[in-house]
Motif scaffolding. Structure first.
Motif, short mmCIF file in Angstrom:
data_model
loop_
_atom_site.label_atom_id
_atom_site.label_comp_id
_atom_site.label_asym_id
_atom_site.label_seq_id
_atom_site.Cartn_x
_atom_site.Cartn_y
_atom_site.Cartn_z
N ILE A 1 -3.35 -6.77 6.33
CA ILE A 1 -3.16 -5.31 6.24
C ILE A 1 -4.31 -4.62 5.50
CG2 ILE A 1 -0.66 -5.67 6.26
CD1 ILE A 1 -0.74 -4.47 3.34
N ILE A 2 -5.17 -5.40 4.85
CA ILE A 2 -6.30 -4.81 4.13
C ILE A 2 -7.44 -4.63 5.13
CG2 ILE A 2 -7.83 -4.95 2.14
CD1 ILE A 2 -4.88 -4.71 1.45
N THR A 3 -7.36 -3.54 5.85
CA THR A 3 -8.33 -3.23 6.90
C THR A 3 -9.04 -1.92 6.56
OG1 THR A 3 -6.73 -1.92 8.18
CG2 THR A 3 -6.82 -4.31 8.61
N PRO A 4 -10.22 -1.71 7.14
CA PRO A 4 -10.90 -0.42 6.92
C PRO A 4 -10.04 0.77 7.33
CG PRO A 4 -12.43 -2.01 7.85
CD PRO A 4 -11.07 -2.66 7.88
N GLU A 5 -9.24 0.60 8.38
CA GLU A 5 -8.39 1.70 8.85
C GLU A 5 -7.31 2.03 7.82
OE1 GLU A 5 -10.55 -0.23 12.00
OE2 GLU A 5 -9.06 -1.09 10.62
N ASN A 6 -6.65 1.00 7.29
CA ASN A 6 -5.60 1.25 6.30
C ASN A 6 -6.16 1.80 4.99
OD1 ASN A 6 -3.53 0.50 8.00
ND2 ASN A 6 -3.27 -1.55 7.13
N ILE A 7 -7.31 1.28 4.59
CA ILE A 7 -7.94 1.78 3.36
C ILE A 7 -8.34 3.24 3.52
CG2 ILE A 7 -9.95 1.53 1.84
CD1 ILE A 7 -9.76 -1.51 2.37
N MET B 1 0.86 -1.18 0.00
CA MET B 1 0.00 0.00 0.00
C MET B 1 0.90 1.24 0.00
SD MET B 1 -3.00 -1.21 2.68
CE MET B 1 -4.29 -0.15 1.98
N LEU B 2 0.84 2.00 -1.10
CA LEU B 2 1.66 3.20 -1.23
C LEU B 2 0.85 4.44 -0.85
CD1 LEU B 2 3.57 2.72 -4.61
CD2 LEU B 2 4.39 2.22 -2.31
N LYS B 3 1.51 5.34 -0.14
CA LYS B 3 0.89 6.62 0.20
C LYS B 3 1.97 7.70 0.24
CE LYS B 3 -1.81 9.15 3.64
NZ LYS B 3 -2.43 9.15 4.98
N ASP B 4 1.78 8.74 -0.55
CA ASP B 4 2.72 9.87 -0.58
C ASP B 4 4.15 9.42 -0.84
OD1 ASP B 4 0.58 11.58 0.01
OD2 ASP B 4 0.90 11.36 2.17
N GLY B 5 4.30 8.40 -1.70
CA GLY B 5 5.63 7.94 -2.08
C GLY B 5 6.28 6.96 -1.13
N TYR B 6 5.62 6.65 -0.04
CA TYR B 6 6.15 5.70 0.94
C TYR B 6 5.35 4.40 0.91
CZ TYR B 6 8.64 9.60 3.20
OH TYR B 6 9.46 10.66 3.47
N VAL B 7 5.96 3.33 1.42
CA VAL B 7 5.21 2.10 1.67
C VAL B 7 4.47 2.29 2.99
CG1 VAL B 7 5.32 -0.37 2.13
CG2 VAL B 7 6.83 0.64 0.40
N TYR B 8 3.17 2.50 2.90
CA TYR B 8 2.37 2.70 4.11
C TYR B 8 2.20 1.39 4.85
CZ TYR B 8 -1.44 4.08 7.19
OH TYR B 8 -2.21 4.35 8.30
N ALA B 9 2.00 0.30 4.10
CA ALA B 9 1.86 -1.03 4.71
C ALA B 9 2.24 -2.09 3.69
CB ALA B 9 0.43 -1.26 5.20
N TYR B 10 2.83 -3.18 4.16
CA TYR B 10 3.18 -4.31 3.30
C TYR B 10 2.95 -5.60 4.06
CZ TYR B 10 5.91 -7.53 0.39
OH TYR B 10 6.31 -8.59 -0.39
N GLY B 11 2.22 -6.51 3.44
CA GLY B 11 1.96 -7.78 4.09
C GLY B 11 0.83 -8.53 3.41
N GLY B 12 0.27 -9.50 4.13
CA GLY B 12 -0.82 -10.31 3.61
C GLY B 12 -2.17 -9.63 3.81
N LYS B 13 -3.23 -10.44 3.76
CA LYS B 13 -4.58 -9.88 3.83
C LYS B 13 -4.86 -9.18 5.15
CE LYS B 13 -6.61 -13.02 0.45
NZ LYS B 13 -7.63 -14.04 0.14
#
Length: 251
Positions: free
Chosen positions: A222-228, A208-220
């Motif tokens: 990390i796909i949370t409502p908070e991260n989205i 998950m990229l945000k503002d040029g950084y890796v905001y999160a990396y991992g399996g399912k």
């Protein structure tokens, strides 16, 4: 690890697009790169494929530093499907066969021909073999470009929005083929995706990229409502529908 990206940074003039990007991908994994438009997803793929040169950092593929590889050597390791492609006055068969170019020394071999036929069959393109690519629909052409990348027998497959221009049936077929080939051939597939539900259905890991950084990396996990919400600025809920996680916007 088949792919290691360590500390990669890239800028267009004074605008920094990628900042200290780090991640590793194993053989057989399907990894989706997620984020809003302009987050650097396509730029990251182009850095891995040496279309763009990072300002800092190292990229290793099968322990080879890509900076030390020429284009032919890199093409034996990496298959690339760009976001947009245009047809021309070449047949589908010849276009796919071009993917064998890095492996051809003097002339096309029987194995090159055989592999081309196999990949055409895999993507259900046999009936299109003698058609010119400029006669194809956008979705048909996209499958041809994917076939050309697969026939390279890459160790890393890079795909920039591979389901673009495809209808729902072909989206599912193409993603299933990418998943199956990644597992059966033990190659890593890195895919830029906008459709979170397709990504969730077919991917093993997510960047998950945000503002040029890796905001999160991992399996399912990390796909949370908070991260989205943090990455896309959208409130969602995630439901389980017949064994599949489904992202539903609520605002």
């Amino acid at each position: 690890m088949i792919l290691s990206v360590d500390g990669v940074e890239f800028s267009y003039k004074s605008r920094k697009i990628l900042n200290n990007i780090k991640f590793e991908v194993k053989r057989g994994e399907v990894v989706s790169i997620l984020g809003v438009n302009g987050a650097g997803k396509s730029t990251l793929l182009k850095c891995i494929n040496k279309i763009l040169k990072p300002k800092k950092g190292t990229i290793l593929i099968d322990n080879f530093d890509i900076d030390k590889l020429n284009n032919s050597e890199l093409a034996k390791l990496v298959g690339y499907v760009p976001q947009k492609s245009e047809g021309n006055y070449m047949t589908v068969f010849d276009t796919v066969l071009l993917g064998r170019k890095p492996h051809i020394k003097w002339e096309v071999s029987e194995r090159d021909i055989e592999l081309t036929y196999k990949v055409l069959k895999l993507l259900d393109l046999e009936d299109y073999a003698l058609r010119y690519t400029n006669e194809l629909s956008g979705g048909e052409l996209q499958k041809v470009i994917i076939a050309r990348a697969l026939v390279q027998e890459p160790k890393v497959l890079l795909l920039d929005e591979p389901t673009n221009n495809l209808d729902l049936k072909n989206q599912l077929e193409v993603m299933k083929i990418i998943k199956d080939v990644s597992k059966s051939k033990n190659i890593a597939s890195i895919i830029v995706m906008h459709d979170l539900n397709l990504a969730l259905r077919f991917s093993d890991k997510f960047i998950m990229l945000k503002d040029g950084y890796v905001y999160a990396y991992g399996g399912k996990e990390i796909i949370t409502p908070e991260n989205i919400k943090a990455v896309y600025g959208v409130d969602v809920i995630i439901e389980n529908v017949k064994g599949y996680s489904v992202v539903l916007p609520v605002s």
